[in-house]
Design an enzyme around this catalytic site. Sequence first.
Site, PDB file in Angstrom:
ATOM      1  CE  LYS A 175       0.514  -1.713  -7.683  1.00 52.70           C
ATOM      2  NZ  LYS A 175       1.492  -1.074  -6.823  1.00 52.70           N
ATOM      3  CB  THR A 220      -2.099  -5.045  -8.157  1.00 48.38           C
ATOM      4  OG1 THR A 220      -1.930  -3.567  -7.728  1.00 48.38           O
ATOM      5  CG2 THR A 220      -1.241  -5.203  -8.845  1.00 48.38           C
ATOM      6  CE  LYS A 258      -1.764  -9.310  -6.312  1.00 47.57           C
ATOM      7  NZ  LYS A 258      -2.317  -7.836  -6.630  1.00 47.57           N
TER       8      LYS A 258
HETATM    9  N1  LIG Z   1      -0.440  -3.439   0.598  1.00 45.05           N
HETATM   10  C1  LIG Z   1       0.362  -2.677  -0.462  1.00 45.05           C
HETATM   11  O1  LIG Z   1       1.304  -2.054  -0.252  1.00 45.05           O
HETATM   12  C2  LIG Z   1      -0.344  -2.301  -1.680  1.00 45.05           C
HETATM   13  C3  LIG Z   1      -1.286  -3.379  -2.118  1.00 45.05           C
HETATM   14  N2  LIG Z   1      -1.767  -3.112  -3.343  1.00 45.05           N
HETATM   15  C4  LIG Z   1      -2.678  -3.936  -4.333  1.00 45.05           C
HETATM   16  O2  LIG Z   1      -4.028  -3.469  -3.471  1.00 45.05           O
HETATM   17  C5  LIG Z   1      -4.825  -4.627  -3.449  1.00 45.05           C
HETATM   18  C6  LIG Z   1      -5.285  -4.800  -1.887  1.00 45.05           C
HETATM   19  O3  LIG Z   1      -4.008  -4.909  -1.185  1.00 45.05           O
HETATM   20  P1  LIG Z   1      -3.942  -5.108   0.521  1.00 45.05           P
HETATM   21  O4  LIG Z   1      -5.139  -3.981   0.977  1.00 45.05           O
HETATM   22  O5  LIG Z   1      -2.588  -4.788   1.034  1.00 45.05           O
HETATM   23  O6  LIG Z   1      -4.574  -6.642   0.845  1.00 45.05           O
HETATM   24  P2  LIG Z   1      -5.245  -7.085   2.123  1.00 45.05           P
HETATM   25  O7  LIG Z   1      -4.932  -8.459   2.183  1.00 45.05           O
HETATM   26  O8  LIG Z   1      -4.965  -6.418   3.279  1.00 45.05           O
HETATM   27  O9  LIG Z   1      -6.884  -7.050   1.670  1.00 45.05           O
HETATM   28  C7  LIG Z   1      -7.435  -7.796   0.677  1.00 45.05           C
HETATM   29  C8  LIG Z   1      -8.907  -7.266   0.774  1.00 45.05           C
HETATM   30  O10 LIG Z   1      -9.438  -8.152  -0.275  1.00 45.05           O
HETATM   31  C9  LIG Z   1     -10.629  -8.621   0.429  1.00 45.05           C
HETATM   32  N3  LIG Z   1     -10.756  -9.915  -0.391  1.00 45.05           N
HETATM   33  C10 LIG Z   1     -10.069 -11.052  -0.638  1.00 45.05           C
HETATM   34  N4  LIG Z   1     -10.464 -12.058  -1.434  1.00 45.05           N
HETATM   35  C11 LIG Z   1     -11.939 -11.822  -1.535  1.00 45.05           C
HETATM   36  C12 LIG Z   1     -13.089 -12.234  -2.121  1.00 45.05           C
HETATM   37  N5  LIG Z   1     -12.975 -13.588  -2.656  1.00 45.05           N
HETATM   38  N6  LIG Z   1     -14.186 -11.601  -2.273  1.00 45.05           N
HETATM   39  C13 LIG Z   1     -14.203 -10.640  -1.622  1.00 45.05           C
HETATM   40  N7  LIG Z   1     -13.251  -9.854  -1.143  1.00 45.05           N
HETATM   41  C14 LIG Z   1     -12.142 -10.514  -1.067  1.00 45.05           C
HETATM   42  C15 LIG Z   1     -10.217  -9.146   1.705  1.00 45.05           C
HETATM   43  O11 LIG Z   1     -11.611  -9.205   2.515  1.00 45.05           O
HETATM   44  P3  LIG Z   1     -11.259 -10.146   3.913  1.00 45.05           P
HETATM   45  O12 LIG Z   1     -10.989  -8.847   4.936  1.00 45.05           O
HETATM   46  O13 LIG Z   1     -12.564 -10.670   4.325  1.00 45.05           O
HETATM   47  O14 LIG Z   1     -10.039 -10.774   3.813  1.00 45.05           O
HETATM   48  C16 LIG Z   1      -9.652  -7.495   1.983  1.00 45.05           C
HETATM   49  O15 LIG Z   1     -10.612  -6.575   2.060  1.00 45.05           O
HETATM   50  C17 LIG Z   1      -3.969  -5.837  -3.793  1.00 45.05           C
HETATM   51  O16 LIG Z   1      -4.614  -6.029  -5.178  1.00 45.05           O
HETATM   52  C18 LIG Z   1      -2.738  -5.437  -3.627  1.00 45.05           C
HETATM   53  O17 LIG Z   1      -1.708  -5.907  -4.764  1.00 45.05           O
HETATM   54  C19 LIG Z   1      -1.364  -2.174  -4.359  1.00 45.05           C
HETATM   55  C20 LIG Z   1      -0.335  -1.156  -3.982  1.00 45.05           C
HETATM   56  C21 LIG Z   1       0.244  -1.406  -2.672  1.00 45.05           C
HETATM   57  O1  LIG Z   2       2.577  -2.574  -4.549  1.00 45.45           O
HETATM   58  C1  LIG Z   2       3.314  -2.278  -3.758  1.00 45.45           C
HETATM   59  C2  LIG Z   2       3.813  -0.553  -4.201  1.00 45.45           C
HETATM   60  O2  LIG Z   2       4.401  -0.141  -3.155  1.00 45.45           O
HETATM   61  O3  LIG Z   2       3.532  -0.321  -5.030  1.00 45.45           O
END
Ligand SMILES: NC(=O)C1=CN([C@@H]2O[C@H](COP(=O)(O)OP(=O)(O)OC[C@H]3O[C@@H](n4cnc5c(N)ncnc54)[C@H](OP(=O)(O)O)[C@@H]3O)[C@@H](O)[C@H]2O)C=CC1
Ligand SMILES: O=CC(=O)O
Length: 291
Positions: free
Chosen positions: A170, A95, A238
């Site tokens: 989104k 996102t 965010k």
């Molecule tokens: N969780 C949810 O319910 C939902 C989330 N989203 C979106 O999906 C995305 C991921 O969410 P989510 O899985 O929950 O997040 P997490 O915090 O669980 O995972 C984040 C991921 O991004 C990686 N990361 C962060 N910073 C960097 C960087 N500088 N370089 C490389 N890799 C990086 C992390 O790596 P590392 O493991 O090394 O920290 C990890 O793999 C976000 O944009 C979120 O807004 C969308 C819908 C639903």
């Molecule tokens: O980003 C979260 C969702 O539920 O969509």
Amino acid sequence: MEVGFLGLGIMGKAMSMNLLKNGFKVTVWNRTLSKCNELVAHGASVGQTPAEVVKKCKITIAILSDPAAALSVVFDKDGVLEQICSSKGYIDMSTVDPGTSCKISEAITSKGGQFLEAPVSGSKQPAETGQLVILAAGEKALYDAAVPAFGILGNKSFFFGQVGNGAKMKLVVNMIMASMMITFSEGLVLADRSGLNPHDLLDVLDLGAIANPMFKGKGPAMLQNNYSPACPLKYAQKDMRLALALGDENALPMPVAAAASEAFKKARSMGLGDLDFSAVFETVKVLKHSS
Ligand SMILES: NC(=O)C1=CN([C@@H]2O[C@H](COP(=O)(O)OP(=O)(O)OC[C@H]3O[C@@H](n4cnc5c(N)ncnc54)[C@H](OP(=O)(O)O)[C@@H]3O)[C@@H](O)[C@H]2O)C=CC1
Ligand SMILES: O=CC(=O)O
């Protein structure tokens, strides 16, 4: 079909696992490489860098925390750009704001690659059960090629045309969701403070015109102060920030969203960023008690 997968957080781990379980060959990479181990136990291969994954796979999917992470994985040393070329596609499901998505798209396409943004609606559980809603935009040929994978990851995919439209959709959805969470929190506190049982409020809400999975799914846990993260609060904040910027670009006043955004900022300042976004409830409880 063979795909690369970058980012094994809450969403990426569940999504890549689904692809593996449904017969895809998957090569994974995560910044913290040890998080690849569980996927490897289920048959995944590991790339040591994003570039290595892209070199190996015709299509690479990423889902990363925020715009800075999405840009870094593409543009930094050993990033996606080093290996993207005319026979390859890159799908970013993070996102982010439309500007970030367009910047990535321009870089990928300038090297001859195909780009699709495909953020998802739905959280940890829909990611685990393959029930996400996929909001794609960009290269239609890549969208068509990704339909088999999207069919595993989600129960519905949309294609919205030019890059940026998926990101905008989104952000609008999450702006509504986060604003609703504040109103819901205020309602729970108001019920309690005025002598009602908030559990009764949950039952009443669930039977009426504003019944929805968020109230039903998160309400009981919130009343037990249980904020085990499905969608981390720092990401809801965010998304509000990015949605307000979109409103700003379009000269659209959004006073409700602006107030909700402040509550999420307050929650982050209280150290709640890594909890579920429903933990914003704590800020409402604090405000009501201090008044
Ligand atoms: N969780 C949810 O319910 C939902 C989330 N989203 C979106 O999906 C995305 C991921 O969410 P989510 O899985 O929950 O997040 P997490 O915090 O669980 O995972 C984040 C991921 O991004 C990686 N990361 C962060 N910073 C960097 C960087 N500088 N370089 C490389 N890799 C990086 C992390 O790596 P590392 O493991 O090394 O920290 C990890 O793999 C976000 O944009 C979120 O807004 C969308 C819908 C639903
Ligand atoms: O980003 C979260 C969702 O539920 O969509």
